[in-house]
Design a protein around this motif. Structure first.
Motif, mmCIF file in Angstrom:
data_model
loop_
_atom_site.group_PDB
_atom_site.id
_atom_site.type_symbol
_atom_site.label_atom_id
_atom_site.label_comp_id
_atom_site.label_asym_id
_atom_site.label_seq_id
_atom_site.Cartn_x
_atom_site.Cartn_y
_atom_site.Cartn_z
ATOM 1 N N SER A 23 -36.139 -45.180 -2.696
ATOM 2 C CA SER A 23 -34.715 -45.358 -2.976
ATOM 3 C C SER A 23 -34.394 -46.841 -3.134
ATOM 4 C CB SER A 23 -33.867 -44.754 -1.856
ATOM 5 O OG SER A 23 -34.044 -43.353 -1.793
ATOM 6 N N ASN A 24 -33.589 -47.169 -4.147
ATOM 7 C CA ASN A 24 -33.236 -48.555 -4.435
ATOM 8 C C ASN A 24 -31.773 -48.644 -4.839
ATOM 9 O OD1 ASN A 24 -35.921 -49.936 -4.275
ATOM 10 N ND2 ASN A 24 -36.416 -48.479 -5.899
ATOM 11 N N SER A 25 -31.241 -49.861 -4.757
ATOM 12 C CA SER A 25 -29.891 -50.143 -5.243
ATOM 13 C C SER A 25 -29.880 -51.561 -5.787
ATOM 14 C CB SER A 25 -28.853 -49.989 -4.121
ATOM 15 O OG SER A 25 -29.148 -50.862 -3.039
ATOM 16 N N ALA A 26 -29.128 -51.785 -6.841
ATOM 17 C CA ALA A 26 -29.087 -53.107 -7.468
ATOM 18 C C ALA A 26 -27.820 -53.228 -8.294
ATOM 19 C CB ALA A 26 -30.317 -53.330 -8.344
ATOM 20 N N LEU A 27 -27.447 -54.467 -8.589
ATOM 21 C CA LEU A 27 -26.318 -54.776 -9.452
ATOM 22 C C LEU A 27 -26.811 -55.595 -10.632
ATOM 23 C CD1 LEU A 27 -23.427 -55.770 -6.996
ATOM 24 C CD2 LEU A 27 -23.626 -53.680 -8.352
ATOM 25 N N MET A 28 -26.324 -55.270 -11.833
ATOM 26 C CA MET A 28 -26.606 -56.068 -13.018
ATOM 27 C C MET A 28 -25.324 -56.793 -13.401
ATOM 28 S SD MET A 28 -28.140 -54.967 -16.734
ATOM 29 C CE MET A 28 -29.761 -54.706 -16.057
ATOM 30 N N LEU A 29 -25.362 -58.116 -13.363
ATOM 31 C CA LEU A 29 -24.183 -58.949 -13.604
ATOM 32 C C LEU A 29 -24.351 -59.722 -14.902
ATOM 33 C CD1 LEU A 29 -23.930 -60.401 -9.973
ATOM 34 C CD2 LEU A 29 -22.778 -58.391 -10.872
ATOM 35 N N ALA A 30 -23.347 -59.625 -15.770
ATOM 36 C CA ALA A 30 -23.375 -60.356 -17.038
ATOM 37 C C ALA A 30 -21.988 -60.311 -17.652
ATOM 38 C CB ALA A 30 -24.398 -59.759 -18.000
ATOM 39 N N ALA A 31 -21.708 -61.251 -18.546
ATOM 40 C CA ALA A 31 -20.416 -61.292 -19.218
ATOM 41 C C ALA A 31 -20.273 -60.100 -20.151
ATOM 42 C CB ALA A 31 -20.279 -62.598 -19.996
ATOM 43 N N ARG A 32 -19.046 -59.769 -20.473
ATOM 44 C CA ARG A 32 -18.789 -58.651 -21.383
ATOM 45 C C ARG A 32 -19.402 -58.950 -22.750
ATOM 46 N NH1 ARG A 32 -15.595 -54.905 -19.303
ATOM 47 N NH2 ARG A 32 -14.112 -55.422 -17.651
ATOM 48 N N GLY A 33 -19.979 -57.915 -23.348
ATOM 49 C CA GLY A 33 -20.579 -58.076 -24.659
ATOM 50 C C GLY A 33 -21.998 -58.600 -24.633
ATOM 51 N N THR A 34 -22.544 -58.857 -23.441
ATOM 52 C CA THR A 34 -23.914 -59.375 -23.354
ATOM 53 C C THR A 34 -24.941 -58.308 -23.711
ATOM 54 O OG1 THR A 34 -23.210 -60.907 -21.624
ATOM 55 C CG2 THR A 34 -25.570 -60.530 -21.849
ATOM 56 N N GLY A 35 -24.689 -57.066 -23.316
ATOM 57 C CA GLY A 35 -25.622 -55.977 -23.616
ATOM 58 C C GLY A 35 -26.194 -55.314 -22.386
ATOM 59 N N LYS A 36 -25.417 -55.240 -21.301
ATOM 60 C CA LYS A 36 -25.909 -54.622 -20.060
ATOM 61 C C LYS A 36 -26.257 -53.149 -20.285
ATOM 62 C CE LYS A 36 -22.117 -55.637 -17.848
ATOM 63 N NZ LYS A 36 -21.430 -56.414 -18.904
ATOM 64 N N SER A 37 -25.321 -52.396 -20.839
ATOM 65 C CA SER A 37 -25.535 -50.956 -21.052
ATOM 66 C C SER A 37 -26.667 -50.714 -22.037
ATOM 67 C CB SER A 37 -24.245 -50.301 -21.558
ATOM 68 O OG SER A 37 -23.197 -50.452 -20.616
ATOM 69 N N SER A 38 -26.733 -51.537 -23.088
ATOM 70 C CA SER A 38 -27.792 -51.377 -24.084
ATOM 71 C C SER A 38 -29.162 -51.637 -23.479
ATOM 72 C CB SER A 38 -27.540 -52.332 -25.259
ATOM 73 O OG SER A 38 -28.532 -52.196 -26.240
ATOM 74 N N LEU A 39 -29.252 -52.623 -22.596
ATOM 75 C CA LEU A 39 -30.527 -52.931 -21.953
ATOM 76 C C LEU A 39 -30.964 -51.794 -21.032
ATOM 77 C CD1 LEU A 39 -32.710 -55.090 -21.627
ATOM 78 C CD2 LEU A 39 -31.403 -56.026 -19.714
ATOM 79 N N VAL A 40 -30.015 -51.241 -20.270
ATOM 80 C CA VAL A 40 -30.339 -50.108 -19.388
ATOM 81 C C VAL A 40 -30.779 -48.904 -20.212
ATOM 82 C CG1 VAL A 40 -29.367 -48.461 -17.740
ATOM 83 C CG2 VAL A 40 -28.814 -50.888 -17.541
ATOM 84 N N ASN A 41 -30.078 -48.633 -21.316
ATOM 85 C CA ASN A 41 -30.450 -47.508 -22.173
ATOM 86 C C ASN A 41 -31.845 -47.699 -22.767
ATOM 87 O OD1 ASN A 41 -27.985 -46.276 -21.700
ATOM 88 N ND2 ASN A 41 -27.011 -47.188 -23.491
ATOM 89 N N THR A 42 -32.185 -48.943 -23.104
ATOM 90 C CA THR A 42 -33.514 -49.223 -23.652
ATOM 91 C C THR A 42 -34.598 -48.948 -22.618
ATOM 92 O OG1 THR A 42 -32.597 -50.920 -25.113
ATOM 93 C CG2 THR A 42 -34.964 -50.995 -24.705
ATOM 94 N N VAL A 43 -34.369 -49.370 -21.371
ATOM 95 C CA VAL A 43 -35.341 -49.118 -20.300
ATOM 96 C C VAL A 43 -35.495 -47.621 -20.067
ATOM 97 C CG1 VAL A 43 -35.768 -49.406 -17.832
ATOM 98 C CG2 VAL A 43 -34.972 -51.345 -19.189
ATOM 99 N N LEU A 44 -34.381 -46.899 -20.026
ATOM 100 C CA LEU A 44 -34.455 -45.449 -19.821
ATOM 101 C C LEU A 44 -35.156 -44.762 -20.995
ATOM 102 C CD1 LEU A 44 -30.894 -44.722 -18.357
ATOM 103 C CD2 LEU A 44 -33.063 -44.849 -17.115
ATOM 104 N N LYS A 45 -34.931 -45.281 -22.204
ATOM 105 C CA LYS A 45 -35.597 -44.706 -23.382
ATOM 106 C C LYS A 45 -37.095 -44.913 -23.306
ATOM 107 C CE LYS A 45 -35.412 -42.755 -27.448
ATOM 108 N NZ LYS A 45 -34.950 -41.346 -27.620
ATOM 109 N N ARG A 46 -37.523 -46.090 -22.860
ATOM 110 C CA ARG A 46 -38.955 -46.350 -22.708
ATOM 111 C C ARG A 46 -39.575 -45.409 -21.679
ATOM 112 N NH1 ARG A 46 -39.527 -52.987 -22.470
ATOM 113 N NH2 ARG A 46 -38.970 -53.416 -24.651
ATOM 114 N N LEU A 47 -38.874 -45.213 -20.563
ATOM 115 C CA LEU A 47 -39.388 -44.322 -19.517
ATOM 116 C C LEU A 47 -39.419 -42.874 -19.992
ATOM 117 C CD1 LEU A 47 -37.584 -45.848 -16.399
ATOM 118 C CD2 LEU A 47 -39.965 -46.149 -17.079
ATOM 119 N N GLU A 48 -38.456 -42.525 -20.841
ATOM 120 C CA GLU A 48 -38.437 -41.166 -21.387
ATOM 121 C C GLU A 48 -39.609 -40.954 -22.348
ATOM 122 O OE1 GLU A 48 -35.393 -38.205 -23.857
ATOM 123 O OE2 GLU A 48 -34.866 -40.297 -23.491
ATOM 124 N N GLU A 49 -39.888 -41.955 -23.177
ATOM 125 C CA GLU A 49 -40.999 -41.838 -24.125
ATOM 126 C C GLU A 49 -42.346 -41.802 -23.413
ATOM 127 O OE1 GLU A 49 -40.419 -45.152 -26.690
ATOM 128 O OE2 GLU A 49 -38.802 -44.206 -27.845
#
Length: 344
Positions: A65-91
């Motif tokens: 079990s883990n917990s973490a925060l991703m901090l970045a300015a709006r428009g940086t690409g936080k959600s896109s980066l998370v989706n990319t990691v999840l896509k890699r794990l799915e593949e």
């Protein structure tokens, strides 16, 4: 009298112009959400991407079990980066071992709605239909218990993605955050809680009991400050026509013209001024949209003068733009209404 172009040719040019504007506007709208943009962000933030991927992988494969925060300015690409990691794990087949629950502070405005959304995404509506729970913690514990198939070691891991994490801090008693972090800390079930936010002081918004159960693991995404090549590469990617564009010859000429724009002094001057003002990609997208709107049958390609004109529109006041073109009588009426509103 000048010669008129054939009707079919003019109609073809008009369709071509509409297709170009449609394609570029769609590119501006979807940039940061496509697979190509996600892979580019993953290469740009390679260290942070590897850290996030290892964090989620340990939960999925080892039951940690883990917990973490991703901090970045709006428009940086936080959600896109998370989706990319999840896509890699799915593949790779790793993500099939667990489930992903996505919550947003803009949509789930209280803990009751959040719990209902968790139940829906875990597909446990039938399991909780006839149940009466005494507390939020009891309800959440039942949901996670329902994912177990035998012992704790064979429990199905759950990845919680909390977008706009700072808004969850304003929920009553922060019950949702407390219970999620408590489950993660006590290892009651294999879960990974990942919060996405643009507020650097979000830790200070947590109550003491919630803060004590949070791992204080933070992933920061700092956009690169270099104008060349990062900002210019983003500029070209936003404007270039993809291989799916139907008019191949025009697409080739358009992309060559985009490559020449980064050598135009007027364009570089406008881009550097915007870059020095703000590094937010959304501001660049707004500027490019103003340029694309200037395309016409007489000028189907972008040039430096379009960027200069777009810059003047970009930095001008919205109220001043509304008053442009009004007659003297209309300006007098506006002034009279303004004076009447301020004196009343």
């Amino acid at each position: 009298m000048g010669l008129k172009r054939p009707r079919s040719l003019a109609q073809s040019d008009n369709e071509l112009l509409k297709e170009v504007q449609k394609h570029v506007r769609l590119n501006l709208q979807l940039w940061g959400t496509t697979k190509e943009a996600g892979e580019r962000l993953a290469s740009l933030y390679s260290v942070e991407t590897q850290h996030l991927e290892e964090l989620i992988t340990r939960t999925l494969t080892l039951g940690e079990s883990n917990s973490a925060l991703m901090l970045a300015a709006r428009g940086t690409g936080k959600s896109s980066l998370v989706n990319t990691v999840l896509k890699r794990l799915e593949e790779s087949g790793t993500l099939t071992e667990g489930m992903v629950v996505r919550l947003s502070g803009l949509l789930q405005t209280d803990d009751r709605q959040a719990l209902k959304e968790i139940t829906c995404q875990l597909k446990l509506e039938n399991a909780t239909a006839d149940k009466v729970f005494g507390s939020f913690a009891e309800n959440l514990a039942f949901l996670l218990e329902s994912l177990r198939c035998g012992s704790k070691e064979t429990s199905k891991p759950v990845i919680f993605i909390l977008d706009e994490f700072d808004l969850f801090c304003h929920h009553h008693n922060q019950t949702l955050l407390y219970n999620l972090f408590d489950v993660a800390q006590s290892a009651q079930a294999p879960i990974c809680v990942l919060g996405l936010t643009c507020r650097l002081d979000v830790i200070e918004l947590l109550e003491k009991r919630v803060k004590s159960r949070f791992s204080h693991r933070q992933i920061h995404l700092f956009p690169p400050d270099k104008f060349d090549p990062y900002y210019l590469d983003t500029f070209k990617q936003l404007l270039e026509l993809s291989a799916s564009f139907p008019f191949k010859e025009f697409s080739r000429k358009w992309n060559l013209n985009v490559a020449r724009l980064v050598e135009d002094n007027n364009v570089i001057k406008v881009l550097k001024r915007l870059h020095n003002t703000t590094k937010d990609i959304r501001a660049l997208k707004t500027l490019l949209l103003l340029c694309v709107c200037q395309l016409s049958d007489e000028q189907p390609q972008l040039n430096g003068q379009m960027f200069v004109h777009a810059q003047s529109l970009f930095v001008s006041e919205a109220k001043i733009n509304m008053l442009q073109g009004l007659s003297v009588l209309q300006l007098c009426l506006v002034y009279t209404l303004f004076r009447a509103g301020t004196t009343s």
